[in-house]
Design a protein around this motif. Sequence first.
Motif, PDB file in Angstrom:
ATOM      1  N   CYS A 106       0.815  -1.218   0.000  1.00 14.95           N
ATOM      2  CA  CYS A 106       0.000   0.000   0.000  1.00 14.95           C
ATOM      3  C   CYS A 106       0.848   1.267   0.000  1.00 14.95           C
ATOM      4  CB  CYS A 106      -0.922   0.028   1.211  1.00 14.95           C
ATOM      5  SG  CYS A 106      -1.953  -1.447   1.362  1.00 14.95           S
ATOM      6  N   LEU A 166      -8.271 -10.294   5.318  1.00 12.93           N
ATOM      7  CA  LEU A 166      -9.360  -9.390   4.948  1.00 12.93           C
ATOM      8  C   LEU A 166     -10.704 -10.112   5.082  1.00 12.93           C
ATOM      9  CD1 LEU A 166      -9.429  -6.847   2.098  1.00 12.93           C
ATOM     10  CD2 LEU A 166     -11.284  -8.497   2.226  1.00 12.93           C
ATOM     11  N   MET A 180     -15.031  -9.991   4.420  1.00 11.45           N
ATOM     12  CA  MET A 180     -16.068  -9.410   3.564  1.00 11.45           C
ATOM     13  C   MET A 180     -17.442  -9.789   4.101  1.00 11.45           C
ATOM     14  SD  MET A 180     -14.609  -9.997  -0.317  1.00 11.45           S
ATOM     15  CE  MET A 180     -13.989 -11.658  -0.079  1.00 11.45           C
ATOM     16  N   LEU A 234     -15.684  -4.430   2.462  1.00 13.01           N
ATOM     17  CA  LEU A 234     -14.365  -5.038   2.634  1.00 13.01           C
ATOM     18  C   LEU A 234     -13.754  -4.481   3.916  1.00 13.01           C
ATOM     19  CD1 LEU A 234     -12.967  -4.676  -1.005  1.00 13.01           C
ATOM     20  CD2 LEU A 234     -14.425  -6.477  -0.069  1.00 13.01           C
ATOM     21  N   GLU A 235     -13.521  -5.335   4.882  1.00 10.38           N
ATOM     22  CA  GLU A 235     -12.923  -4.918   6.146  1.00 10.38           C
ATOM     23  C   GLU A 235     -11.411  -5.146   6.071  1.00 10.38           C
ATOM     24  OE1 GLU A 235     -14.739  -6.711   9.515  1.00 10.38           O
ATOM     25  OE2 GLU A 235     -16.777  -6.185   8.921  1.00 10.38           O
ATOM     26  N   LEU A 236     -10.660  -4.048   5.938  1.00  5.21           N
ATOM     27  CA  LEU A 236      -9.221  -4.152   5.780  1.00  5.21           C
ATOM     28  C   LEU A 236      -8.551  -4.420   7.129  1.00  5.21           C
ATOM     29  CD1 LEU A 236      -8.479  -1.215   3.299  1.00  5.21           C
ATOM     30  CD2 LEU A 236      -9.341  -3.513   2.835  1.00  5.21           C
ATOM     31  N   VAL A 258      -6.546   1.899   1.317  1.00  2.00           N
ATOM     32  CA  VAL A 258      -7.883   1.958   0.723  1.00  2.00           C
ATOM     33  C   VAL A 258      -7.781   2.195  -0.781  1.00  2.00           C
ATOM     34  CG1 VAL A 258     -10.042   3.259   0.636  1.00  2.00           C
ATOM     35  CG2 VAL A 258      -8.992   2.730   2.847  1.00  2.00           C
ATOM     36  N   MET A 316      -6.490  -0.910  -2.459  1.00  5.11           N
ATOM     37  CA  MET A 316      -7.513  -1.954  -2.493  1.00  5.11           C
ATOM     38  C   MET A 316      -8.509  -1.693  -3.616  1.00  5.11           C
ATOM     39  SD  MET A 316      -8.101  -4.722  -0.773  1.00  5.11           S
ATOM     40  CE  MET A 316      -8.996  -5.802  -1.893  1.00  5.11           C
ATOM     41  N   ARG A 317      -8.896  -0.435  -3.785  1.00  2.00           N
ATOM     42  CA  ARG A 317      -9.830  -0.098  -4.860  1.00  2.00           C
ATOM     43  C   ARG A 317      -9.213  -0.344  -6.227  1.00  2.00           C
ATOM     44  NH1 ARG A 317     -11.951   5.505  -2.009  1.00  2.00           N
ATOM     45  NH2 ARG A 317     -13.559   4.540  -0.663  1.00  2.00           N
ATOM     46  N   CYS A 359     -14.715   0.135   1.488  1.00  2.00           N
ATOM     47  CA  CYS A 359     -13.570  -0.310   2.283  1.00  2.00           C
ATOM     48  C   CYS A 359     -13.622   0.352   3.660  1.00  2.00           C
ATOM     49  CB  CYS A 359     -12.260   0.044   1.590  1.00  2.00           C
ATOM     50  SG  CYS A 359     -11.990  -0.787   0.018  1.00  2.00           S
ATOM     51  N   ARG A 380     -12.033   0.019   7.979  1.00  2.00           N
ATOM     52  CA  ARG A 380     -11.018  -0.585   8.850  1.00  2.00           C
ATOM     53  C   ARG A 380     -11.688  -1.644   9.712  1.00  2.00           C
ATOM     54  NH1 ARG A 380      -6.091   1.702  10.936  1.00  2.00           N
ATOM     55  NH2 ARG A 380      -6.730   3.754  10.158  1.00  2.00           N
TER      56      ARG A 380
END
Length: 205
Positions: A62, A103, A105, A114-116, A175, A178-179, A198, A200
Amino acid sequence: MKGFLKWLGKVVGTALTLVLIIVLLPHASRLIGRFLPDGSSKAVTISSILSRSMEATSRLECAKVEDEGVIASSVDALLIGTVQNVVIYYTYEASIGIDLKKLKMHIDGNQLVLELPELEVLTDSLTPTKVERNDFWFPLTEERRLNILEAERLNCRSHYLEENAESEMAFEHAVTAMREFVDQILSETTRQGVDIVCVRAAADP
C-alpha cells in the motif's frame, strides 16, 4: 381407523415436503439468483471472485517509506566516564501493506463491505550511511554495531504501525490500493449495481 390413517398420511406428507424444501433450498437459491440477479446475488458473486484472487495474491503493498535518521549510543565505565561514543547515520526503507488472507467481507443489501486488516510492514531495511566513532578505550564490536542497527530498525517499524499521522496516511493509501486492486480484477459490468466499500476492521477484543 381410516380417519387416523388419513391424518397420519397428511402428517407424513407435510414432513416429507419440509424435508424436500430444506434439501433443495440451496439449489433453489442459486436458481433464483440466476433468474433474478439483484444487487445481493451479484455481491455474492463478486465476493467469490475477490476471495479467489486474494488467496492467489496473498499480500498487497500500500505504501513505501524512505526515511533518514541518526542513532547516538555510548558506553560508560565506572570512575572513568564515557569510554565509547558512536553516532550512526542511516536510511530506513519499508514496504507497508495488508495481508489479504486476513481481509473480511460481508454483504449488506447491494453493498459489499471489505474490512481491511491492520497494516503490516511487509519488508524493511535499515542501511548505515555514515559512522562516527570515539571508542579508543572500548572499541566498537561488530556484534554491538549490528545490535544497535537492529534495535533502531524495530523502533522505526513500530513507529509506522502506531496510531499517528504516518499510519493514518498509510491506511488511506491502503484503501486506494484496495480499490485499484478490485478495479483490476472486476470489470465495470461485473460490479454494476454493487457498491464496494472499504472500512477498517474492528480490533479483536
